[in-house]
Motif scaffolding. Structure first.
Motif, PDB file in Angstrom:
ATOM      1  N   HIS A  65       1.020  -1.169   0.304  1.00  0.00           N
ATOM      2  CA  HIS A  65       0.370   0.392  -0.124  1.00  0.00           C
ATOM      3  C   HIS A  65       0.956   1.228  -0.014  1.00  0.00           C
ATOM      4  O   HIS A  65       1.723   0.846   0.048  1.00  0.00           O
ATOM      5  N   ILE A 170      -1.671 -13.153   0.749  1.00  0.00           N
ATOM      6  CA  ILE A 170      -2.705 -12.345  -0.449  1.00  0.00           C
ATOM      7  C   ILE A 170      -1.374 -11.756  -0.824  1.00  0.00           C
ATOM      8  O   ILE A 170      -1.428 -11.563  -2.494  1.00  0.00           O
ATOM      9  N   ARG A 196      -8.147  -4.638   1.691  1.00  0.00           N
ATOM     10  CA  ARG A 196      -6.915  -5.368   0.983  1.00  0.00           C
ATOM     11  C   ARG A 196      -7.764  -6.562   0.914  1.00  0.00           C
ATOM     12  O   ARG A 196      -8.279  -6.960  -0.266  1.00  0.00           O
ATOM     13  N   LEU A 199     -10.817  -5.867  -1.755  1.00  0.00           N
ATOM     14  CA  LEU A 199     -10.264  -4.902  -2.689  1.00  0.00           C
ATOM     15  C   LEU A 199     -10.042  -6.926  -4.043  1.00  0.00           C
ATOM     16  O   LEU A 199     -10.464  -7.427  -4.761  1.00  0.00           O
ATOM     17  N   GLU A 200      -9.662  -7.746  -2.820  1.00  0.00           N
ATOM     18  CA  GLU A 200      -9.291  -9.611  -3.511  1.00  0.00           C
ATOM     19  C   GLU A 200     -10.896  -9.811  -3.448  1.00  0.00           C
ATOM     20  O   GLU A 200     -11.179 -11.178  -3.411  1.00  0.00           O
ATOM     21  N   GLY A 201     -11.723  -9.532  -2.748  1.00  0.00           N
ATOM     22  CA  GLY A 201     -13.041  -9.611  -3.142  1.00  0.00           C
ATOM     23  C   GLY A 201     -13.786 -10.446  -1.385  1.00  0.00           C
ATOM     24  O   GLY A 201     -14.587 -11.991  -1.611  1.00  0.00           O
TER      25      GLY A 201
END
Ligand code: SF4
Lengths: 452, 132
Positions: A65, A170, A196, A199-201
């Motif tokens: 980030h 991740i 995070r 955003l990755e579902g």
């Protein structure tokens, strides 16, 4: 027979360990280790970095980030970019790198002939190795507090991770830790992971914080939770983990002012993953084994103003010394440690430490709402950077410096937050004043002030 | 018009580590669209004012994520948008980026995807990756 016996002793029992000599040996190749090594190298020292991973960069490699470099580089960088700039600088020097290498001890073997030299023993892919140096810089960073340290009752199913471990899965290993997460603790890593995961579902049901305020930086609450509509539940904690093979839900409860859970407020939150972001602990096993004294408040070494520990020639910086919230501050501190280590190594030890003044020997203690004060020792009458962190947020408070019960300095009234590591320049004349008063201790007190 | 409402909001400026708490008076029309940012207070510097205006019209954020690497000594490459892009495009951008695979070696700053979603902003590598 005699011949056989002697060869058994010489070869089988004590095999010579290969030794390489340096001026400064830096343990850890993250932001602290790289900055310390570069500063020591710049000062003319022969430097080695020992890093247990395959690459330099440390934890920054997984902190993908933005938010780094605002003060050091005057622009906003991601963690990997911040690390890469230092990796490039290290590669442009002749600093020796020992990667994939685990330090197993400092001064752990037979005392060296030259007692002013430290020995760092490491296990490298090619075997055991010893590095010697007049100075050693501890830059091993910190690790996360785990569930066993905060004692959540319930079963022991799969699906519980520290936030940093989930971050590694991740961002480095391309693994998905779960699909529906609850985050306990509002430390920065927990907040960053809330975004995070989203955003990755991976849906994030909420962030639960025991304290009545968020522990992470404001920017992270805003950009990681508010941006995605993720709720932050304050004064609430996880009181039970439910599930047999895998986490199926957690029970959360509100807590009172004494942080005890309030009966009747229990709520079941279905999830398959629980991430813990409940604090960081400096990783000091090696330091303790080397005889370095720790401060029970920071759980890092007690150091003097040049970041030297109680063991002459051993310095400490970065998160192994005290937990920082900004990598930029780690860099600044570690550059100081690296330069001081080089000066020590090249100057031949403490006796040539120009500023050291045997008549100045003060300890520094925190008081009021200051949770710790660093350095813990002052041995020179010179402008000294004091770091501290408050234990709870206050809107109006001031820093006071006390010696022998007398106030020798008072800062201006302002707000303080536990999420921010504060720094405060202690003027030389204040130190002199404390000495003139015959004090052996300086107290850094942060005291709330009633607003007029 | 009289249907407009004025609202007072509080949020932190995230432009620099000072994180000033801004108090913003904003006028909305009946649809909730911002008509005017009336006042910004609490900022220690002019950038806080610019930030508040941007935040209320079109919040901008740098997007960071990872893309799969082929033939590298790491499985994933961290990437970022070279500049901030509108926050409302992040989910769409993630769907696009998720399918990408890049070949090692890669240097920090290499462009992974040009002109992401017509923003005029490139997606770039955050780190070097060497061949395996
Ligand atoms: S208003 Fe200025 S000083 Fe305050 S956080 Fe924003 S940029 Fe920093």
């Amino acid at each position: 027979m005699a011949k056989f016996k002697s060869s058994a002793i010489d070869c089988g029992v004590v095999e010579a360990v290969q030794t390489q000599a340096f001026d400064v040996v830096v343990i850890g190749g993250g932001p602290a280790g790289m900055a310390a090594a570069l500063a020591a190298h710049k000062a003319g020292a022969r430097v080695a970095i020992v890093e247990r991973e395959q690459h330099l960069g440390g934890i920054l490699r997984q902190c993908i980030h933005p938010g780094f470099g605002l003060s050091h580089f005057k622009q906003e960088l991601t963690g990997p970019e911040y690390a890469q700039r230092f990796i490039d600088q290290v590669h442009a020097t002749d600093i020796a790198l020992f990667l994939n290498s685990m330090v197993i001890g400092i001064d752990s073997g037979e005392p060296a002939e030259d007692t002013a030299v430290h020995t760092v023993t490491l296990m490298s892919p090619t075997g055991m190795l010893q590095l010697t140096g007049r100075a050693v810089v501890l830059a091993m960073g910190c690790r996360e507090r785990t569930r066993s340290e905060i004692k959540i009752p319930g079963s022991r199913p799969a699906g519980m991770f520290t936030a940093g471990l989930a971050q590694r899965y991740i961002n480095i290993e391309n693994l998905k830790p779960g699909s529906r997460a609850v985050i306990l603790g509002s430390g920065d890593i927990g907040l960053i992971m809330a975004r995070r995961c989203t955003l990755e579902g991976i849906s994030v049901e909420g962030v639960y914080e025991l304290m009545p305020y968020a522990n992470g930086l404001r920017r992270n609450v805003k950009n990681c939770l508010d941006d995605f509509g993720i709720p932050l539940h304050l004064s609430t904690t996880v009181t039970r983990v439910i599930g047999h093979d895998r986490v199926e839900a957690v029970e959360v409860s509100q807590v009172d002012e004494r942080l005890a859970s309030i009966a009747g407020t229990e709520r079941i939150v279905p999830c398959d993953t629980l991430l813990l972001s409940v604090g960081l602990i400096p990783e000091n096993e090696l330091s303790v084994a080397a005889g370095v004294e720790l401060d029970p408040r920071t759980r890092g070494a007690v150091v003097d103003q040049s970041l030297q520990t109680g063991v002459p020639g051993i310095f400490a910086c970065g998160n192994v010394l005290h937990v920082h919230d900004l990598a930029d501050n780690v860099t600044t501190e570690s550059e100081r440690a690296g330069a001081a280590a080089a000066a020590y190594a090249l100057g031949g030890g403490a006796e040539t430490n120009a500023v050291a003044d045997t008549s100045c020997e003060l300890t520094v203690s925190p008081a009021g709402i200051a949770g710790y004060a660093l350095p813990g020792r002052i041995t020179a009458v010179a402008l000294t950077k004091l770091n501290f962190r408050v234990r709870r947020p206050v809107d109006t408070a001031r820093v006071r410096i006390l010696a022998n019960g007398e106030e020798v300095f008072a800062g201006k009234v302002r707000a303080f937050k536990p999420s921010v590591m504060e720094s405060f320049p202690l003027p030389a004349k204040v130190i002199q004043r404390a000495l003139d008063l015959g004090a052996s201790e300086i107290v850094l007190s942060v005291d709330p002030v009633e607003e007029a | 018009m009289s249907t407009n409402v004025t609202e007072t909001l509080q949020f932190n400026c995230t432009t620099c580590p000072s994180e000033c708490l801004l108090t913003v008076e904003v006028e909305h029309d009946a649809n909730g669209t911002v008509v005017e940012v009336r006042s910004v207070t609490g900022n220690n510097c002019p950038r806080g004012d610019t930030f508040a205006h941007q935040e209320l019209t079109c919040p901008m954020r740098v997007l960071t994520t990872t893309v799969a690497v082929s033939g590298g000594d790491e499985a994933l490459l961290p990437v970022r948008t070279a500049e901030a892009i509108p926050l409302e495009l992040h989910a769409q951008a993630m769907n696009l980026i998720r399918g990408l695979v890049v070949n090692a070696p890669i240097r920090m700053g290499d462009v992974v995807l040009e002109d992401l979603l017509d923003t005029n902003i490139d997606l770039v590598a955050s780190m070097d990756i060497d061949p395996a």
